[in-house]
Design a protein around this motif. Structure first.
Motif, PDB file in Angstrom:
ATOM      1  N   ILE A  79       5.212   3.296 -11.195  1.00 41.30           N
ATOM      2  CA  ILE A  79       4.522   2.049 -11.557  1.00 41.30           C
ATOM      3  C   ILE A  79       3.389   1.678 -10.601  1.00 41.30           C
ATOM      4  O   ILE A  79       2.782   0.632 -10.767  1.00 41.30           O
ATOM      5  N   ILE A  80       3.103   2.554  -9.625  1.00 37.81           N
ATOM      6  CA  ILE A  80       2.014   2.191  -8.707  1.00 37.81           C
ATOM      7  C   ILE A  80       0.665   2.271  -9.420  1.00 37.81           C
ATOM      8  O   ILE A  80       0.490   3.025 -10.373  1.00 37.81           O
ATOM      9  N   HIS A  81      -0.233   1.457  -8.939  1.00 37.47           N
ATOM     10  CA  HIS A  81      -1.603   1.443  -9.465  1.00 37.47           C
ATOM     11  C   HIS A  81      -2.384   2.496  -8.675  1.00 37.47           C
ATOM     12  O   HIS A  81      -2.623   2.322  -7.479  1.00 37.47           O
ATOM     13  N   HIS A  82      -2.752   3.588  -9.341  1.00 35.63           N
ATOM     14  CA  HIS A  82      -3.360   4.737  -8.650  1.00 35.63           C
ATOM     15  C   HIS A  82      -4.853   4.594  -8.376  1.00 35.63           C
ATOM     16  O   HIS A  82      -5.425   5.440  -7.708  1.00 35.63           O
ATOM     17  N   GLU A  83      -5.476   3.587  -8.895  1.00 35.26           N
ATOM     18  CA  GLU A  83      -6.910   3.407  -8.678  1.00 35.26           C
ATOM     19  C   GLU A  83      -7.164   2.066  -8.010  1.00 35.26           C
ATOM     20  O   GLU A  83      -7.691   1.137  -8.627  1.00 35.26           O
ATOM     21  N   LEU A 124       0.865  -1.169   0.000  1.00 27.64           N
ATOM     22  CA  LEU A 124       0.000   0.000   0.000  1.00 27.64           C
ATOM     23  C   LEU A 124       0.906   1.225   0.000  1.00 27.64           C
ATOM     24  O   LEU A 124       1.687   1.431   0.933  1.00 27.64           O
ATOM     25  N   VAL A 125       0.827   2.022  -1.049  1.00 21.97           N
ATOM     26  CA  VAL A 125       1.672   3.199  -1.177  1.00 21.97           C
ATOM     27  C   VAL A 125       0.929   4.372  -0.550  1.00 21.97           C
ATOM     28  O   VAL A 125      -0.206   4.678  -0.938  1.00 21.97           O
ATOM     29  N   VAL A 126       1.567   5.003   0.438  1.00 16.96           N
ATOM     30  CA  VAL A 126       0.908   6.058   1.200  1.00 16.96           C
ATOM     31  C   VAL A 126       1.754   7.326   1.229  1.00 16.96           C
ATOM     32  O   VAL A 126       2.979   7.281   1.151  1.00 16.96           O
ATOM     33  N   SER A 127       1.067   8.449   1.379  1.00 14.49           N
ATOM     34  CA  SER A 127       1.728   9.744   1.534  1.00 14.49           C
ATOM     35  C   SER A 127       2.245   9.865   2.964  1.00 14.49           C
ATOM     36  O   SER A 127       1.893   9.046   3.827  1.00 14.49           O
ATOM     37  N   PRO A 128       3.046  10.900   3.248  1.00 16.25           N
ATOM     38  CA  PRO A 128       3.551  11.077   4.616  1.00 16.25           C
ATOM     39  C   PRO A 128       2.443  11.203   5.676  1.00 16.25           C
ATOM     40  O   PRO A 128       2.636  10.810   6.822  1.00 16.25           O
ATOM     41  N   ASP A 129       1.278  11.695   5.272  1.00 13.77           N
ATOM     42  CA  ASP A 129       0.175  11.816   6.239  1.00 13.77           C
ATOM     43  C   ASP A 129      -0.734  10.584   6.262  1.00 13.77           C
ATOM     44  O   ASP A 129      -1.778  10.578   6.899  1.00 13.77           O
ATOM     45  N   GLY A 130      -0.317   9.522   5.560  1.00 12.47           N
ATOM     46  CA  GLY A 130      -1.051   8.259   5.610  1.00 12.47           C
ATOM     47  C   GLY A 130      -2.139   8.092   4.569  1.00 12.47           C
ATOM     48  O   GLY A 130      -2.850   7.094   4.571  1.00 12.47           O
ATOM     49  N   GLU A 131      -2.260   9.039   3.638  1.00 10.64           N
ATOM     50  CA  GLU A 131      -3.275   8.932   2.581  1.00 10.64           C
ATOM     51  C   GLU A 131      -2.865   7.860   1.576  1.00 10.64           C
ATOM     52  O   GLU A 131      -1.721   7.828   1.121  1.00 10.64           O
ATOM     53  N   LEU A 132      -3.799   6.994   1.234  1.00 11.15           N
ATOM     54  CA  LEU A 132      -3.523   5.948   0.248  1.00 11.15           C
ATOM     55  C   LEU A 132      -3.367   6.567  -1.132  1.00 11.15           C
ATOM     56  O   LEU A 132      -4.269   7.222  -1.641  1.00 11.15           O
ATOM     57  N   LEU A 133      -2.201   6.351  -1.733  1.00 11.91           N
ATOM     58  CA  LEU A 133      -1.919   6.869  -3.073  1.00 11.91           C
ATOM     59  C   LEU A 133      -2.115   5.809  -4.142  1.00 11.91           C
ATOM     60  O   LEU A 133      -2.378   6.132  -5.290  1.00 11.91           O
ATOM     61  N   GLY A 134      -1.957   4.545  -3.753  1.00 10.85           N
ATOM     62  CA  GLY A 134      -2.107   3.466  -4.709  1.00 10.85           C
ATOM     63  C   GLY A 134      -1.610   2.157  -4.134  1.00 10.85           C
ATOM     64  O   GLY A 134      -1.264   2.063  -2.962  1.00 10.85           O
TER      65      GLY A 134
END
Length: 79
Positions: free
Chosen positions: A74-78, A40-50
């Motif tokens: 290469i992350i899946h954004h949706e 699970l790719v997340v932003s520094p504030d924990g928001e799921l990016l992909g």
């Protein structure tokens, strides 16, 4: 008991949270370590990016990505 495994599973999921700057090599290592088959790719504030799977990594490598490249491209954004 089923409840006895909860902290172990929670810790594995926490390890599966990675920032987009993570390299492909680090992501491969993470997939092996957690055995969850997904990152699970997340932003520094924990928001799921992909999300990112081993298949996404394979496709990235086949499209000339390098193991030192970040997973950001290469992350899946949706998810």
């Amino acid at each position: 008991m089923a409840g006895d495994n909860k902290p172990i599973h929670t810790e594995r999921w926490r390890k599966a949270l990675l920032p987009p700057e993570t390299t492909l090599e680090q992501a491969i290592s993470n997939l092996n370590e957690t055995a969850l088959q997904i990152i699970l790719v997340v932003s520094p504030d924990g928001e799921l990016l992909g999300t990112l799977t081993d298949g996404d990594i394979r496709r990235g490598l086949m499209n000339n990505s390098d193991t030192n490249d970040s997973i950001e491209t290469i992350i899946h954004h949706e998810p």
